[in-house]
Design a protein around this motif. Structure first.
Motif, PDB file in Angstrom:
ATOM      1  N   CYS A 122     -75.212  74.759  79.361  1.00  0.00           N
ATOM      2  CA  CYS A 122     -74.915  75.394  80.586  1.00  0.00           C
ATOM      3  C   CYS A 122     -75.934  76.723  80.822  1.00  0.00           C
ATOM      4  O   CYS A 122     -75.760  77.520  81.731  1.00  0.00           O
ATOM      5  N   MET A 123     -76.616  77.063  79.920  1.00  0.00           N
ATOM      6  CA  MET A 123     -77.621  78.179  79.678  1.00  0.00           C
ATOM      7  C   MET A 123     -79.136  78.008  79.429  1.00  0.00           C
ATOM      8  O   MET A 123     -79.694  76.907  78.797  1.00  0.00           O
ATOM      9  N   SER A 124     -80.164  78.659  80.038  1.00  0.00           N
ATOM     10  CA  SER A 124     -81.213  78.689  79.733  1.00  0.00           C
ATOM     11  C   SER A 124     -81.888  80.111  79.429  1.00  0.00           C
ATOM     12  O   SER A 124     -81.278  80.915  79.785  1.00  0.00           O
ATOM     13  N   VAL A 125     -82.977  80.017  78.579  1.00  0.00           N
ATOM     14  CA  VAL A 125     -83.364  81.671  78.332  1.00  0.00           C
ATOM     15  C   VAL A 125     -84.835  81.511  78.324  1.00  0.00           C
ATOM     16  O   VAL A 125     -85.449  80.644  78.034  1.00  0.00           O
ATOM     17  N   PHE A 126     -85.348  82.686  78.611  1.00  0.00           N
ATOM     18  CA  PHE A 126     -86.641  83.247  78.722  1.00  0.00           C
ATOM     19  C   PHE A 126     -86.710  84.569  77.975  1.00  0.00           C
ATOM     20  O   PHE A 126     -86.246  85.494  78.248  1.00  0.00           O
ATOM     21  N   ALA A 127     -87.096  84.150  76.785  1.00  0.00           N
ATOM     22  CA  ALA A 127     -87.320  85.515  75.639  1.00  0.00           C
ATOM     23  C   ALA A 127     -88.480  86.041  76.039  1.00  0.00           C
ATOM     24  O   ALA A 127     -89.567  85.761  75.306  1.00  0.00           O
ATOM     25  N   GLY A 128     -88.308  87.223  76.633  1.00  0.00           N
ATOM     26  CA  GLY A 128     -89.435  88.268  76.912  1.00  0.00           C
ATOM     27  C   GLY A 128     -89.472  89.172  75.571  1.00  0.00           C
ATOM     28  O   GLY A 128     -88.913  90.190  75.764  1.00  0.00           O
ATOM     29  N   THR A 129     -90.274  88.785  74.773  1.00  0.00           N
ATOM     30  CA  THR A 129     -90.470  89.485  73.572  1.00  0.00           C
ATOM     31  C   THR A 129     -91.836  89.589  72.744  1.00  0.00           C
ATOM     32  O   THR A 129     -92.495  88.650  72.810  1.00  0.00           O
ATOM     33  N   HIS A 130     -92.146  90.995  72.561  1.00  0.00           N
ATOM     34  CA  HIS A 130     -93.447  91.164  71.670  1.00  0.00           C
ATOM     35  C   HIS A 130     -92.991  91.268  69.892  1.00  0.00           C
ATOM     36  O   HIS A 130     -93.906  91.508  69.240  1.00  0.00           O
ATOM     37  N   ASN A 131     -91.739  91.070  69.726  1.00  0.00           N
ATOM     38  CA  ASN A 131     -91.376  91.150  68.582  1.00  0.00           C
ATOM     39  C   ASN A 131     -91.465  89.911  67.586  1.00  0.00           C
ATOM     40  O   ASN A 131     -90.816  88.714  68.046  1.00  0.00           O
ATOM     41  N   GLU A 132     -92.357  89.876  66.693  1.00  0.00           N
ATOM     42  CA  GLU A 132     -92.448  88.763  65.677  1.00  0.00           C
ATOM     43  C   GLU A 132     -91.065  88.186  65.162  1.00  0.00           C
ATOM     44  O   GLU A 132     -90.994  87.153  65.157  1.00  0.00           O
ATOM     45  N   ASP A 133     -90.208  89.108  64.545  1.00  0.00           N
ATOM     46  CA  ASP A 133     -88.939  88.629  63.971  1.00  0.00           C
ATOM     47  C   ASP A 133     -88.205  88.021  64.822  1.00  0.00           C
ATOM     48  O   ASP A 133     -87.632  86.902  64.584  1.00  0.00           O
ATOM     49  N   SER A 134     -87.985  88.485  66.192  1.00  0.00           N
ATOM     50  CA  SER A 134     -87.348  87.924  67.186  1.00  0.00           C
ATOM     51  C   SER A 134     -87.735  86.274  67.472  1.00  0.00           C
ATOM     52  O   SER A 134     -86.935  85.420  67.662  1.00  0.00           O
ATOM     53  N   SER A 135     -89.144  86.282  67.707  1.00  0.00           N
ATOM     54  CA  SER A 135     -89.541  85.032  68.070  1.00  0.00           C
ATOM     55  C   SER A 135     -89.612  84.068  67.041  1.00  0.00           C
ATOM     56  O   SER A 135     -89.142  82.797  67.067  1.00  0.00           O
ATOM     57  N   TYR A 136     -89.604  84.521  65.646  1.00  0.00           N
ATOM     58  CA  TYR A 136     -89.463  83.495  64.693  1.00  0.00           C
ATOM     59  C   TYR A 136     -87.970  83.052  64.346  1.00  0.00           C
ATOM     60  O   TYR A 136     -87.526  81.991  64.346  1.00  0.00           O
ATOM     61  N   LEU A 137     -86.997  84.012  64.788  1.00  0.00           N
ATOM     62  CA  LEU A 137     -85.486  83.687  64.979  1.00  0.00           C
ATOM     63  C   LEU A 137     -85.177  82.712  65.738  1.00  0.00           C
ATOM     64  O   LEU A 137     -84.733  81.753  65.302  1.00  0.00           O
ATOM     65  N   LEU A 138     -85.920  82.757  66.861  1.00  0.00           N
ATOM     66  CA  LEU A 138     -85.727  81.620  68.109  1.00  0.00           C
ATOM     67  C   LEU A 138     -86.318  80.150  67.453  1.00  0.00           C
ATOM     68  O   LEU A 138     -85.708  79.554  67.700  1.00  0.00           O
ATOM     69  N   LEU A 139     -87.507  80.464  66.687  1.00  0.00           N
ATOM     70  CA  LEU A 139     -88.132  79.150  66.266  1.00  0.00           C
ATOM     71  C   LEU A 139     -87.196  78.466  65.379  1.00  0.00           C
ATOM     72  O   LEU A 139     -86.875  77.204  65.125  1.00  0.00           O
TER      73      LEU A 139
END
Length: 391
Positions: free
Chosen positions: A289-306
């Motif tokens: 029931c949720m969607s996300v737009f991850a607005g980030t310039h942080n590499e670690d958070s981007s890798y976490l999402l991947l």
């Protein structure tokens, strides 16, 4: 389960930049890295604009063209088309700030409606965005957030704000274009949050169209997310969230100290990072029931999402998950993700040069204050310049 490290590929990251654009980017970030220079430049630029000195051409050919798409929607088209060829979508961000009257608020609403119509015709623009204070006075949101009674005139003003939100969200649903509603200062955010929730309830009946923004440097946002989830389950509507760390930290801390209340901001960068990542995990655990737009310039958070996507067996282009960065920054994240087939969008600010200056000044100040951001950009640009010299 770890994801391959993909963000160091500068050939992909800067594939759209000519040698001269690469040099300009290097020069700009070098200037931004010198804090006193940013302060002096800010004062000088503000003075020059107020004194009507002829500096627009200089600004346009340097900082404006690096961080902005153009002066109007049509002006942005060449940037939008070029990026889309590399798989990167665009979010047109009308970055004119600080307006205060009803006529200007109506004009901002009409601009967003035009962008949504524009987006309907162009696959490269799947998402629109606006700021709550583009549609109404900051002090009005503040008064409602505090729970103060409104005058008859203010009640009428607030109805206009609600109608502007509604017109945009209704058009977004009709055109099947997602609309991200930005977050601002904590002392006005309660009123904006309530209004966005109303819009979600009304328009997110089949899927998320309306997205609120959670500034995860606020220590209360994860609890807020969980409470909104409970409401959505009862109301049977979908939630969309843009997750960001936040851009008003100094202002928030100063005001809290001045007025003697506990700051809403996490005590450290590490706690902010934890909060942001916990928000990502929570949404990924509730994608039904949720969607996300991850607005980030942080590499670690981007890798976490991947990694979370991989663990859950999700497709790279799952429509419920978007990555987003600002135009002119973090191309190593945006273009390398797009190259692997992930949903990526760049925020492309646009507007008349003098009107967009407050936005550009904030970008310069933000780059100066975010530890490592400018150094990372410079290191990647240097690496790409060296790579090209060996060809």
């Amino acid at each position: 389960m770890t994801t391959d490290l993909i963000f160091d590929n500068t050939e992909i990251a800067f594939s759209l930049k000519s040698d001269s654009e690469l040099e300009r980017a290097y020069f700009l970030f070098k200037m931004i890295s010198i804090e006193p220079l940013v302060r002096i430049g800010t004062v000088a630029t503000n003075f020059a604009i107020k004194a009507h000195l002829p500096i627009e051409g200089l600004i346009r050919s340097t900082v404006f063209d690096h961080f902005c798409g153009g002066v109007n929607e049509e002006d942005c088209l060449s940037v939008i088309d070029k990026m889309y060829e590399k798989g990167v979508s665009s979010v047109l961000d009308y970055s004119v700030e600080g307006k205060e009257n009803e006529k200007e608020f109506d004009s901002a609403k009409d601009k967003i409606l035009k962008i949504i119509d524009f987006a309907k015709e162009i696959n490269a623009i799947p998402i629109a965005v606006f700021k709550p204070t583009g549609f109404g006075r900051l002090s009005l949101y503040e008064k409602i957030t505090k729970g103060d009674n409104l005058t008859v005139k203010e009640q009428s003003e607030w109805e206009n704000v609600v109608n502007r939100f509604d017109a945009v969200c209704r058009k977004a649903k009709a055109n099947d274009v997602a609309v991200l509603i930005d977050a601002e200062e904590s002392w006005m955010q309660g009123a904006a949050d309530s209004l966005v929730t109303q819009m979600m309830e009304k328009y997110n009946t089949e899927k998320p169209i309306v997205y609120n923004t959670l500034q995860m440097y606020r220590h209360d946002r994860l609890d807020f997310l969980k409470e909104e989830h409970k409401k959505a389950k009862i109301g049977k509507y979908f939630l969309g969230y843009k997750l960001v760390r936040g851009a008003y930290m100094e202002k928030e801390n100063e005001r809290a100290e001045e007025k003697g209340y506990k700051s809403p901001i996490c005590k450290s960068k590490a706690l902010t990072d934890e909060n942001f990542n916990a928000g990502l995990r929570y949404i990924l655990d509730n994608l039904d029931c949720m969607s996300v737009f991850a607005g980030t310039h942080n590499e670690d958070s981007s890798y976490l999402l991947l990694n979370l996507m991989k663990e859950k067996g999700l497709l790279n282009n799952d429509p419920r998950i978007w990555f987003g960065q600002l135009y002119g920054m973090s191309d190593h994240i945006s273009f390398n993700l797009a190259n692997k087939g992930y949903n990526v969008a760049k925020y492309i600010p646009f507007g008349p040069v003098k009107d967009v200056m407050p936005y550009l000044i904030r970008r310069a100040e933000e780059n100066t204050s975010v530890a490592g951001q400018t150094g990372r950009e410079l290191a990647l640009l240097t690496k790409e310049k060296k790579r090209r010299k060996t060809l």
